[in-house]
Design a protein around this motif. Structure first.
Motif, PDB file in Angstrom:
ATOM      1  N   ASP A 180       2.561  28.192   7.737  1.00  0.00           N
ATOM      2  CA  ASP A 180       3.928  29.101   7.092  1.00  0.00           C
ATOM      3  C   ASP A 180       3.133  30.683   7.293  1.00  0.00           C
ATOM      4  OD1 ASP A 180       6.506  29.857   6.756  1.00  0.00           O
ATOM      5  OD2 ASP A 180       6.940  28.878   5.588  1.00  0.00           O
ATOM      6  N   ASP A 181       3.296  31.607   7.436  1.00  0.00           N
ATOM      7  CA  ASP A 181       3.025  33.061   7.248  1.00  0.00           C
ATOM      8  C   ASP A 181       2.058  33.071   8.244  1.00  0.00           C
ATOM      9  OD1 ASP A 181       5.795  33.110   6.171  1.00  0.00           O
ATOM     10  OD2 ASP A 181       4.620  32.770   3.988  1.00  0.00           O
ATOM     11  N   GLU A 237       8.725  33.976  13.993  1.00  0.00           N
ATOM     12  CA  GLU A 237       9.370  34.253  12.669  1.00  0.00           C
ATOM     13  C   GLU A 237      10.050  35.359  12.422  1.00  0.00           C
ATOM     14  OE1 GLU A 237       6.658  32.512   8.920  1.00  0.00           O
ATOM     15  OE2 GLU A 237       8.440  31.801   8.751  1.00  0.00           O
TER      16      GLU A 237
HETATM   17 MG    MG Z   1       7.292  32.160   6.668  1.00  0.00          MG
END
Ligand code: MG
Ligand code: C2E
Ligand code: MG
Ligand code: MG
Length: 292
Positions: A180-181, A237
């Motif tokens: 993620d990220d 995202e």
């Molecule tokens: Mg994220």
């Protein structure tokens, strides 16, 4: 003792540090109570194929519905949960809820997709984390390949070998793992190569200026090239505009998630969306759900 109490309520004898400590104790107690009182819920945000705009999966996102304060955003309570260890039961709750939800939809004939659940470092620290995940899969009947676990890069800094082993066990069981990220941590090639992962999610800070700023487009191009060489799927995202989506399509990014398509939805709205999507040929119109 008594006079101390009076002075404390007046505020004068309480240092700033003491106050912030007590405030944290209050927040912790409130969160613990919220978990027990069923005030924590899960919303679902669609992840969409850049080509064809099919929903490819959902991300489960924790929500705190406070009876007096209304919605408390995860940015407020996840850090409290992480500081206090409450993230372990909270994370378990979200994971179980997401699996139960997907399976309930399946039983109702709603065409389902996979679901991604965020996992905090403290959860991976729990001795039998892999076993706990497998138990939830067994209990709910969720096929392992329909579950993805989202971890941030920072998760791996502290205890790489043990975490890698835990994730390998889960992947052996069929569960997918994604970072993620991506891009906000230590995104070195050497380290990525060692991680047992299936996908990366480009952080929305690199998506924001896509189609406007050439530097961000160059960064995305580099991430795509790297991901391809490591055979990783890429999800962008924070996609909010058609311009950003066009840029992602140019770079053959597989999937996108963001307000352009849909905000995170409460379960009932998500269910309706999944049903609508299965009936309509024009996915794009159905998908562009804008909530206030
Ligand atoms: Mg994220
Ligand atoms: P995340 O895992 O990176 O989740 C994506 C966040 O971006 C969500 O925020 C989502 O609402 C938001 N988002 C999606 N599309 C857009 C967009 O187009 N523009 C903008 N500006 N934002 C967008 P949310 O739900 O507030 O969650 C924030 C973070 O809290 C999550 O970031 C995740 O790190 C954490 N979190 C949420 N639920 C859980 C959970 O169950 N467990 C753990 N450990 N962390 C969670
Ligand atoms: Mg996430
Ligand atoms: Mg996250």
């Amino acid at each position: 003792e008594a006079s101390g109490h009076i002075r404390n309520t007046a505020g004068s004898a309480v240092t700033h540090e003491q106050k912030s400590k007590r405030w944290n104790v209050l927040k912790q107690a409130a969160l613990r109570g919220a978990l027990q009182a069923g005030q924590i819920g899960v919303h679902y945000q669609p992840v969409v194929a850049v080509k064809g705009h099919r929903i490819v999966s959902l991300e489960a996102l924790a929500r705190w519905h406070h009876p007096q304060l209304g919605e408390i955003p995860p940015g407020e309570f996840i850090p409290v949960a992480e500081r206090t260890g409450l993230i372990v039961p909270l994370g378990q709750f979200v994971l179980r809820s997401a699996c139960e939800q997907v399976m309930r939809w399946e039983q109702e004939g709603v065409p389902t997709v996979g679901v991604a659940v965020n996992v905090s470092p403290a959860q991976l620290e729990v001795e039998n984390f892999a076993e706990q995940v497998r138990r939830i899969l067994r209990d709910t009947g969720m096929p392992p390949h329909k579950l993805a676990l989202e971890l941030t890069e920072s998760t791996f800094i502290a205890n790489l070998p043990r975490h890698t082993q835990t994730l390998e066990q889960l992947r052996a069981a069929g569960v997918r793992v994604q970072i993620d990220d991506f891009g906000t941590g230590y995104s070195s090639l050497a380290y990525l190569r060692r991680l047992p992962i299936d996908a990366i999610k480009i952080d929305r800070s690199f998506v924001r200026q896509l189609g406007v700023d050439a530097t961000d487009e160059a960064i995305v191009a580099a991430i795509m090239a790297m991901a391809r060489s490591l055979r990783l799927t890429v999800i962008a995202e924070g996609v909010e505009t058609a311009l950003q989506l066009d840029a992602l399509a140019r770079h053959d990014c597989e999937a996108a998630q963001g307000f352009y398509f849909s905000r995170p939805l409460e379960p009932e709205r998500c269910r309706q969306l999944l049903l609508d999507m299965s009936e309509r040929p024009s996915f794009t119109d159905t998908l562009r759900i804008q909530l206030a």
